[in-house]
Motif scaffolding. Structure first.
Motif, PDB file in Angstrom:
ATOM      1  N   GLU A  53       0.777  -1.420   0.111  1.00  0.00           N
ATOM      2  CA  GLU A  53       0.096  -0.110  -0.068  1.00  0.00           C
ATOM      3  C   GLU A  53       0.958   1.122   0.071  1.00  0.00           C
ATOM      4  O   GLU A  53       1.828   1.254   0.930  1.00  0.00           O
ATOM      5  CB  GLU A  53      -1.076   0.179   1.232  1.00  0.00           C
ATOM      6  CG  GLU A  53      -1.946   1.030   1.035  1.00  0.00           C
ATOM      7  CD  GLU A  53      -3.063   1.059   2.392  1.00  0.00           C
ATOM      8  OE1 GLU A  53      -4.112   1.369   2.296  1.00  0.00           O
ATOM      9  OE2 GLU A  53      -2.788   0.333   3.324  1.00  0.00           O
ATOM     10  N   TYR A  54       0.557   2.119  -0.799  1.00  0.00           N
ATOM     11  CA  TYR A  54       1.337   3.247  -0.926  1.00  0.00           C
ATOM     12  C   TYR A  54       0.269   4.797  -1.028  1.00  0.00           C
ATOM     13  O   TYR A  54      -0.868   4.645  -1.163  1.00  0.00           O
ATOM     14  CB  TYR A  54       2.040   3.566  -2.376  1.00  0.00           C
ATOM     15  CG  TYR A  54       3.445   2.849  -2.382  1.00  0.00           C
ATOM     16  CD1 TYR A  54       4.547   3.321  -2.858  1.00  0.00           C
ATOM     17  CD2 TYR A  54       3.354   1.425  -2.385  1.00  0.00           C
ATOM     18  CE1 TYR A  54       5.655   2.867  -2.927  1.00  0.00           C
ATOM     19  CE2 TYR A  54       4.526   0.690  -2.551  1.00  0.00           C
ATOM     20  CZ  TYR A  54       5.654   1.642  -2.774  1.00  0.00           C
ATOM     21  OH  TYR A  54       6.887   0.939  -2.724  1.00  0.00           O
ATOM     22  N   ALA A  55       0.992   5.824  -0.552  1.00  0.00           N
ATOM     23  CA  ALA A  55       0.088   7.123  -0.490  1.00  0.00           C
ATOM     24  C   ALA A  55       0.834   7.871  -1.257  1.00  0.00           C
ATOM     25  O   ALA A  55       2.000   7.948  -1.216  1.00  0.00           O
ATOM     26  CB  ALA A  55      -0.172   7.564   0.712  1.00  0.00           C
ATOM     27  N   SER A  56       0.137   8.988  -1.743  1.00  0.00           N
ATOM     28  CA  SER A  56       0.936  10.246  -2.645  1.00  0.00           C
ATOM     29  C   SER A  56       1.366  11.208  -1.842  1.00  0.00           C
ATOM     30  O   SER A  56       1.112  11.282  -0.586  1.00  0.00           O
ATOM     31  CB  SER A  56      -0.139  10.521  -3.596  1.00  0.00           C
ATOM     32  OG  SER A  56      -1.228  11.390  -3.092  1.00  0.00           O
ATOM     33  N   ARG A 110      10.872  -1.403   1.562  1.00  0.00           N
ATOM     34  CA  ARG A 110      10.151  -0.639   0.213  1.00  0.00           C
ATOM     35  C   ARG A 110      10.827   0.810   0.097  1.00  0.00           C
ATOM     36  O   ARG A 110      10.638   1.479   1.219  1.00  0.00           O
ATOM     37  CB  ARG A 110       8.710  -0.907   0.272  1.00  0.00           C
ATOM     38  CG  ARG A 110       8.243  -2.275   0.677  1.00  0.00           C
ATOM     39  CD  ARG A 110       6.764  -2.209   0.381  1.00  0.00           C
ATOM     40  NE  ARG A 110       6.108  -3.286   1.331  1.00  0.00           N
ATOM     41  CZ  ARG A 110       6.040  -4.782   0.944  1.00  0.00           C
ATOM     42  NH1 ARG A 110       6.406  -4.903  -0.388  1.00  0.00           N
ATOM     43  NH2 ARG A 110       5.436  -5.584   1.813  1.00  0.00           N
ATOM     44  N   THR A 111      10.575   1.171  -0.982  1.00  0.00           N
ATOM     45  CA  THR A 111      10.854   2.515  -1.264  1.00  0.00           C
ATOM     46  C   THR A 111       9.831   3.753  -2.087  1.00  0.00           C
ATOM     47  O   THR A 111       8.832   2.806  -2.582  1.00  0.00           O
ATOM     48  CB  THR A 111      12.251   2.815  -1.821  1.00  0.00           C
ATOM     49  OG1 THR A 111      12.874   4.082  -1.938  1.00  0.00           O
ATOM     50  CG2 THR A 111      12.276   2.118  -3.380  1.00  0.00           C
ATOM     51  N   PHE A 121       4.658   6.783  -1.503  1.00  0.00           N
ATOM     52  CA  PHE A 121       5.517   6.371  -0.683  1.00  0.00           C
ATOM     53  C   PHE A 121       4.753   5.013   0.212  1.00  0.00           C
ATOM     54  O   PHE A 121       3.496   4.958   0.484  1.00  0.00           O
ATOM     55  CB  PHE A 121       5.490   7.240   0.489  1.00  0.00           C
ATOM     56  CG  PHE A 121       6.217   8.559   0.060  1.00  0.00           C
ATOM     57  CD1 PHE A 121       7.654   8.916   0.242  1.00  0.00           C
ATOM     58  CD2 PHE A 121       5.432   9.974  -0.580  1.00  0.00           C
ATOM     59  CE1 PHE A 121       8.280   9.970  -0.480  1.00  0.00           C
ATOM     60  CE2 PHE A 121       6.186  10.769  -1.198  1.00  0.00           C
ATOM     61  CZ  PHE A 121       7.618  11.193  -0.841  1.00  0.00           C
ATOM     62  N   PRO A 122       5.638   3.937   0.403  1.00  0.00           N
ATOM     63  CA  PRO A 122       5.184   2.977   0.914  1.00  0.00           C
ATOM     64  C   PRO A 122       4.880   3.155   2.328  1.00  0.00           C
ATOM     65  O   PRO A 122       5.637   3.514   3.275  1.00  0.00           O
ATOM     66  CB  PRO A 122       6.446   2.079   0.925  1.00  0.00           C
ATOM     67  CG  PRO A 122       7.401   2.721   0.807  1.00  0.00           C
ATOM     68  CD  PRO A 122       7.102   4.055   0.383  1.00  0.00           C
ATOM     69  N   LEU A 123       3.782   2.804   2.814  1.00  0.00           N
ATOM     70  CA  LEU A 123       3.044   2.942   4.107  1.00  0.00           C
ATOM     71  C   LEU A 123       3.925   2.284   5.465  1.00  0.00           C
ATOM     72  O   LEU A 123       3.941   2.711   6.502  1.00  0.00           O
ATOM     73  CB  LEU A 123       1.582   2.769   4.278  1.00  0.00           C
ATOM     74  CG  LEU A 123       0.872   3.916   3.363  1.00  0.00           C
ATOM     75  CD1 LEU A 123      -0.596   3.668   3.324  1.00  0.00           C
ATOM     76  CD2 LEU A 123       0.747   5.279   4.032  1.00  0.00           C
ATOM     77  N   ASP A 124       4.190   0.953   4.979  1.00  0.00           N
ATOM     78  CA  ASP A 124       4.754   0.238   6.076  1.00  0.00           C
ATOM     79  C   ASP A 124       6.217   0.764   6.421  1.00  0.00           C
ATOM     80  O   ASP A 124       6.570   0.752   7.689  1.00  0.00           O
ATOM     81  CB  ASP A 124       4.968  -1.192   5.742  1.00  0.00           C
ATOM     82  CG  ASP A 124       5.611  -1.516   4.148  1.00  0.00           C
ATOM     83  OD1 ASP A 124       5.897  -0.308   3.534  1.00  0.00           O
ATOM     84  OD2 ASP A 124       5.787  -2.641   4.057  1.00  0.00           O
ATOM     85  N   ARG A 128       7.421   2.440   9.990  1.00  0.00           N
ATOM     86  CA  ARG A 128       8.645   2.009  10.759  1.00  0.00           C
ATOM     87  C   ARG A 128       9.236   3.074  11.213  1.00  0.00           C
ATOM     88  O   ARG A 128       9.797   3.139  12.059  1.00  0.00           O
ATOM     89  CB  ARG A 128       9.336   1.065   9.533  1.00  0.00           C
ATOM     90  CG  ARG A 128      10.318   0.318  10.272  1.00  0.00           C
ATOM     91  CD  ARG A 128      11.002  -0.675   9.285  1.00  0.00           C
ATOM     92  NE  ARG A 128      12.501  -1.175   9.675  1.00  0.00           N
ATOM     93  CZ  ARG A 128      13.328  -2.051   8.933  1.00  0.00           C
ATOM     94  NH1 ARG A 128      12.727  -2.214   7.947  1.00  0.00           N
ATOM     95  NH2 ARG A 128      14.334  -2.379   9.242  1.00  0.00           N
ATOM     96  N   GLY A 129       9.527   4.106  10.280  1.00  0.00           N
ATOM     97  CA  GLY A 129      10.404   5.213  10.511  1.00  0.00           C
ATOM     98  C   GLY A 129       9.585   6.218  11.690  1.00  0.00           C
ATOM     99  O   GLY A 129      10.435   6.849  12.333  1.00  0.00           O
ATOM    100  N   LEU A 130       8.349   6.475  11.447  1.00  0.00           N
ATOM    101  CA  LEU A 130       7.734   7.058  12.526  1.00  0.00           C
ATOM    102  C   LEU A 130       7.379   6.504  14.029  1.00  0.00           C
ATOM    103  O   LEU A 130       6.979   7.209  14.735  1.00  0.00           O
ATOM    104  CB  LEU A 130       6.372   7.875  11.791  1.00  0.00           C
ATOM    105  CG  LEU A 130       6.810   8.413  10.568  1.00  0.00           C
ATOM    106  CD1 LEU A 130       5.518   8.728   9.871  1.00  0.00           C
ATOM    107  CD2 LEU A 130       7.355   9.989  10.845  1.00  0.00           C
ATOM    108  N   GLY A 131       7.406   5.177  13.864  1.00  0.00           N
ATOM    109  CA  GLY A 131       6.881   4.507  15.150  1.00  0.00           C
ATOM    110  C   GLY A 131       5.364   4.649  15.049  1.00  0.00           C
ATOM    111  O   GLY A 131       4.760   4.512  15.980  1.00  0.00           O
TER     112      GLY A 131
END
Length: 477
Positions: A53-56, A110-111, A121-124, A128-131
C-alpha cells in the motif's frame, strides 16, 4: 545493483505515467488498484502496488514535511527524518531491494516510486520510521505519552531526561525561578520526582487539560537549556541546568536583572538649598551602593536637556521625578505622589496598555498597575518614616507619559508653605524622604523580577537597603 544514491549514483529512467482510467482498471499483468486509507484520522486515497500500500505525496503533506533532493525524497515528521530513494521500477520498489535511511539507520525496505506522474510512498516503511501503527487501510500515530523521567547529577550542572514515545510540540518558559516544559497534547503520570542532583533536586509532572507540564526550580545565578534528541522508537527531551550553563535569556529579560532607575530632580529657586537634588542624590547613593543601576538627570552644575531627559525616561524601568509645588497665593502644602494619567504619545505604549500584549511585552511596557504599585510602596515607606503623603494623578507631564514602566512625580512640598520649608530644612525630613524612595524602588523592582525572571541578586540587594544601617527620621532603624 542497489539503485539507492546512498550506495552509489545511477541515471534513472523516465517516470512511468498511468492514467486514472488505467489505474482503476489495472494494466494487463500489473497489479495496481486504488483504495481508501485512514491516515491519522483523515480518509485519503491509497494505491495498492503489487501487494504493497502506497500513499501519494499530496495525501501525506498535511502530516509530514516532504522535500525532493535529486532522486531522493526527504521525509520529516514526529521528530524523525527518513531518506527514501525514488525507484522508477515499481516492482523493484515494492521489494526490499532498495536501501532506505530511517534517522541514522540504513535498512532494507520498500522505497518511493512514481505512480501516474506523482511520487508515492510505502506506508509500511513510513510507519517503521515514524513509530506508527499500521495495517492495510489504517495508518495510526501513537498518542504522545511521557514514558519515563530520569536524571543525572554533574559537578557544574544537572540533567533531566524526559523519554517520550514520539516527538511532541514542546514549549519552554521561565516563570520567576521556575522552568516549565509544556508538552502539548501529551499525557503522562502526574508525579513528583527527586534526584541526587544539587542543582535540580526535584521535578514535578502535572497534567493541565490536554498538556503535560514538567517543571523544576532554576538555581540562582544559573542558566538552562532544553533540547530534543530523536532516537529509534521515540524522542528524548533533555533539560540541563546549573551554574555551569551560561545564562541565555531573551534580551528583554536582561532588563529584569539589570533595571534602569532614573531620578529627575527639578531645579527649584528660592529654597535656600537644592532639596530635590539632595533627596535624589541621597536616594541614588543608597541604591547604587546596593547594586542597582541609577541615572540622574542633573547634578549641582550640569543638567540634561529636554530631549536627553526624554530619551532616558523612555529607557527607564523606574522613572521618578522630584519637584516642589509653586503656585502663588495658595494655602496648599504637604507631600503628594502623582501618577501619570491619559494617553501616551507612543502608539506602542498605548497599544500594550490597551490590552494588545505580545510575549514579554509586560517586561518592556507595563500597564498602569506598575505605577500604582510603586506609588503604594512609596507612600507606605513615607508613612513609616513619619511623612504623610497624598495620592493624585497628573495628565500633562511628558516624561511621565513616555516612561514605559513605573513612573511617578514626588512633590516634596510647596514653596509657599512655611511648614514645608521648615520641614525640608531639617536633616530628618531629607533622610526620611531619601530612604523611602530607595526602599520603595528596591521593593518594587525585586517583586517585578520575582514575577518575570531570575534576578541574580535582587533579594540580597533589597535586604541591603532594608537592613543596611539606614535610619529613618527620628533615628528608628
Amino acid at each position: 545493483m542497489n539503485p539507492s544514491p546512498l550506495c552509489g549514483q545511477r541515471r534513472w529512467a523516465r517516470p512511468l505515467l498511468l492514467s486514472a482510467g488505467l489505474l482503476a482498471a489495472g494494466l494487463a499483468g500489473a497489479q495496481i488498484t486504488l483504495g481508501k486509507l485512514n491516515l491519522a484520522g483523515k480518509e485519503v486515497q491509497s494505491v495498492n502496488l503489487y501487494g504493497a500500500e502506497y500513499a501519494s505525496r499530496a495525501a501525506l503533506e498535511g502530516l509530514l514535511d516532504i522535500e525532493r533532493q535529486g532522486d531522493v525524497m526527504r521525509v520529516i515528521g514526529m521528530g524523525h527524518t527518513m531518506l527514501l530513494p525514488i525507484d522508477t521500477d515499481q516492482v523493484r520498489a515494492t521489494t526490499d531491494f532498495n536501501t532506505v535511511q530511517l534517522d541514522t539507520e540504513r535498512v532494507k525496505a520498500r522505497t518511493a516510486t512514481w505512480v501516474n506522474g506523482m511520487v508515492h510512498f510505502p506506508l509500511d516503511t513510513l510507519a517503521r520510521g515514524l513509530g506508527a501503527e499500521y495495517r492495510p487501510g489504517n495508518f495510526k500515530l501513537a498518542a504522545p505519552q511521557l514514558q519515563s523521567v530520569s536524571s543525572r547529577a554533574g559537578s557544574a550542572s544537572d540533567r533531566l531526561v524526559l523519554d517520550l514515545n514520539r516527538d511532541v510540540t514542546a514549549k519552554v518558559e521561565l516563570r520567576g525561578a521556575q522552568v516549565r516544559i509544556i508538552l502539548k497534547n501529551t499525557t503522562g503520570k502526574a508525579q513528583r520526582y527527586t534526584t541526587r542532583g544539587a542543582f535540580i533536586p526535584s521535578a514535578e509532572v502535572k497534567q493541565q487539560a490536554s498538556d503535560l507540564i514538567v517543571s523544576f526550580t532554576l538555581p540562582q545565578n544559573s542558566g538552562y537549556r532544553v533540547y530534543p534528541v530523536v532516537r529509534s522508537g521515540g524522542t528524548r527531551i533533555v533539560a540541563d541546568a546549573g551554574p555551569g550553563i551560561p545564562q541565555d535569556f531573551p534580551a528583554v529579560l536582561e532588563r529584569v536583572s539589570k533595571p534602569l532607575i532614573v531620578l529627575d530632580p527639578t531645579r527649584v529657586q528660592d529654597m535656600g538649598r537644592d532639596v530635590t537634588l539632595e533627596v535624589a542624590r541621597r536616594s541614588a547613593e543608597l541604591l547604587s551602593k546596593a547594586g542597582w543601576q541609577v541615572r540622574m538627570t542633573r547634578d549641582q552644575g550640569t543638567a540634561l536637556g529636554q530631549n536627553q531627559k526624554l530619551q532616558l525616561a523612555r529607557q527607564s524601568d523606574v522613572y521618578l521625578a522630584l519637584d516642589m509645588g509653586r503656585f502663588t497665593q495658595t494655602s496648599r502644602g504637604g507631600v503628594t505622589v502623582y501618577e501619570g494619567s491619559g494617553s501616551s504619545p507612543s502608539k506602542l505604549i498605548n497599544a500594550v496598555r490597551g490590552g494588545q500584549a505580545a510575549p514579554y511585552s509586560p517586561l518592556v511596557i507595563s500597564d498602569t498597575g506598575g505605577s500604582r504599585r510603586l506609588s503604594e510602596l512609596l507612600r507606605g515607606e513615607l508613612r513609616s518614616g513619619g511623612v504623610t503623603a497624598e495620592q493624585d494623578t497628573l495628565r500633562r507631564m511628558l516624561t511621565l507619559s513616555e516612561a514605559p514602566q513605573a513612573a511617578l512625580l514626588l512633590e516634596l512640598g510647596w514653596t509657599g508653605s512655611a511648614q514645608d520649608r521648615a520641614n525640608l530644612a531639617t536633616e530628618a525630613r531629607l533622610q526620611a524622604l531619601s530612604v523611602a524612595v530607595a526602599r520603595s524602588v528596591a521593593n518594587y523592582l525585586t517583586a517585578r523580577a520575582a514575577n518575570a525572571s531570575q534576578a541574580s541578586s535582587s533579594a540580597s540587594i533589597t535586604q541591603t537597603i532594608l537592613t543596611g544601617g539606614l535610619t529613618r527620621a527620628g533615628g528608628q532603624p
